[in-house]
Design an enzyme around this catalytic site. Structure first.
Site, PDB file in Angstrom:
ATOM      1  N   CYS A  97       8.269  -0.484   0.102  1.00  0.00           N
ATOM      2  CA  CYS A  97       8.955  -1.479   1.273  1.00  0.00           C
ATOM      3  C   CYS A  97       9.680  -2.455   0.412  1.00  0.00           C
ATOM      4  CB  CYS A  97       8.291  -1.687   2.243  1.00  0.00           C
ATOM      5  SG  CYS A  97       9.232  -1.872   3.825  1.00  0.00           S
ATOM      6  N   ARG A 119      10.522  -2.837   9.237  1.00  0.00           N
ATOM      7  CA  ARG A 119      11.504  -3.476   8.735  1.00  0.00           C
ATOM      8  C   ARG A 119      11.994  -2.803   7.358  1.00  0.00           C
ATOM      9  NH1 ARG A 119      13.929  -7.655  10.635  1.00  0.00           N
ATOM     10  NH2 ARG A 119      14.091  -8.930   8.736  1.00  0.00           N
ATOM     11  N   HIS A 178       5.253   2.226   4.383  1.00  0.00           N
ATOM     12  CA  HIS A 178       3.918   1.880   3.781  1.00  0.00           C
ATOM     13  C   HIS A 178       2.882   2.730   3.758  1.00  0.00           C
ATOM     14  CE1 HIS A 178       4.774  -2.706   4.126  1.00  0.00           C
ATOM     15  NE2 HIS A 178       5.798  -2.240   4.783  1.00  0.00           N
ATOM     16  N   GLU A 205       0.038   2.673   2.333  1.00  0.00           N
ATOM     17  CA  GLU A 205      -1.352   1.955   2.425  1.00  0.00           C
ATOM     18  C   GLU A 205      -1.727   1.598   3.769  1.00  0.00           C
ATOM     19  OE1 GLU A 205       1.516   0.768   1.922  1.00  0.00           O
ATOM     20  OE2 GLU A 205       1.665  -1.568   2.448  1.00  0.00           O
ATOM     21  N   SER A 239      10.868  -9.203   0.350  1.00  0.00           N
ATOM     22  CA  SER A 239      11.284  -9.226  -0.900  1.00  0.00           C
ATOM     23  C   SER A 239      11.919 -10.623  -1.577  1.00  0.00           C
ATOM     24  CB  SER A 239      12.397  -8.097  -1.117  1.00  0.00           C
ATOM     25  OG  SER A 239      13.207  -8.360  -0.292  1.00  0.00           O
TER      26      SER A 239
HETATM   27  N1  GLN Z   1      12.203  -6.237   5.083  1.00  0.00           N
HETATM   28  C1  GLN Z   1      11.551  -6.625   3.990  1.00  0.00           C
HETATM   29  C2  GLN Z   1      12.275  -7.079   2.855  1.00  0.00           C
HETATM   30  O1  GLN Z   1      13.707  -7.240   3.050  1.00  0.00           O
HETATM   31  C3  GLN Z   1      10.729  -5.651   3.589  1.00  0.00           C
HETATM   32  C4  GLN Z   1       9.633  -5.132   4.802  1.00  0.00           C
HETATM   33  C5  GLN Z   1       8.489  -4.616   4.201  1.00  0.00           C
HETATM   34  O2  GLN Z   1       8.237  -4.632   3.173  1.00  0.00           O
HETATM   35  N2  GLN Z   1       7.636  -4.291   5.337  1.00  0.00           N
HETATM   36  O3  GLN Z   1      11.814  -7.543   1.957  1.00  0.00           O
END
Ligand code: GLN
Length: 193
Positions: free
Chosen positions: A80, A135, A170, A172, A50
């Site tokens: 996510c 994550r 996710h 997808e 992000s």
């Molecule tokens: N940990 C990522 C973040 O903070 C997000 C992880 C993901 O999109 N698979 O943006």
């Protein structure tokens, strides 16, 4: 024919395009501000990082136009990192990005060891679907007009507020099309209104 724009700056955008194609939906990669000028019926914000995506959105002058499109009701699906882009509040990050959705997210919420895991859980009353977490964030609080669509171990992992849909996992990355089909139905419902 319906066209869904897929933000293609970083992360897992190709897989979203494949899922949309499986549903017979045309996708358009969004890589610069000019790509936002075309007629779009919805937008997907993919997973990735992000912080990186948010930085690119600002550098490419895409943040404000995207915010305006979402505020005016264009259906958006954030997965996510995409969830983090849409969150109005992020507990453990001082940065905000689009911040159009009344949710509080907790970033990298499962810790290093549990950063990635796979499970099945009900999604929007449509039955159990596979959920891949990488994550991932979770949602620690939602606004009063935000509907909770899925929980895993008591934590909110999918929600909807009006035309905004988010998942911490996710969808997808698995063959199941339930979440994408749900988003396409949101678009059809909006077009029908
Ligand atoms: N940990 C990522 C973040 O903070 C997000 C992880 C993901 O999109 N698979 O943006």
């Amino acid at each position: 024919m319906m066209t869904v724009g897929v933000l293609a700056l970083q992360g897992a955008f190709l897989e979203h395009e494949q899922r949309l194609a499986q549903l017979g939906v045309h996708s358009a990669e969004l890589r610069c501000a000019a790509d936002l000028q075309q007629p779009l019926d919805g937008i997907i914000l993919p997973g990735g990082e992000s912080t990186a995506i948010g930085k690119l959105l600002r550098e490419l002058d895409m943040l404000t136009p995207l915010q305006e499109m979402i505020r005016s009701g264009l259906p958006v699906f954030g997965t996510c990192a995409g969830l983090l882009l849409l969150a109005e509040h992020i507990e453990n990050d001082s940065r905000r990005h689009l911040a159009t959705m009344s949710i509080t997210a907790c970033r990298n919420a499962y810790g290093r060891q549990l950063g990635s895991f796979f499970t099945h859980a009900d999604f929007a009353g449509e039955g159990e679907i596979p959920m891949t977490f990488i994550r991932a964030p979770y949602i620690s609080a939602v606004g009063s007009d935000t509907q909770i669509l899925a929980t895993v171990d008591g934590r909110i992992v999918a929600a909807r507020q009006g035309n905004q849909l988010v998942t911490a996992f996710h969808p997808e990355l698995n063959a199941d099309l339930t979440a994408h089909r749900y988003f396409v139905r949101m678009i059809i419902d909006k077009i029908a209104k």
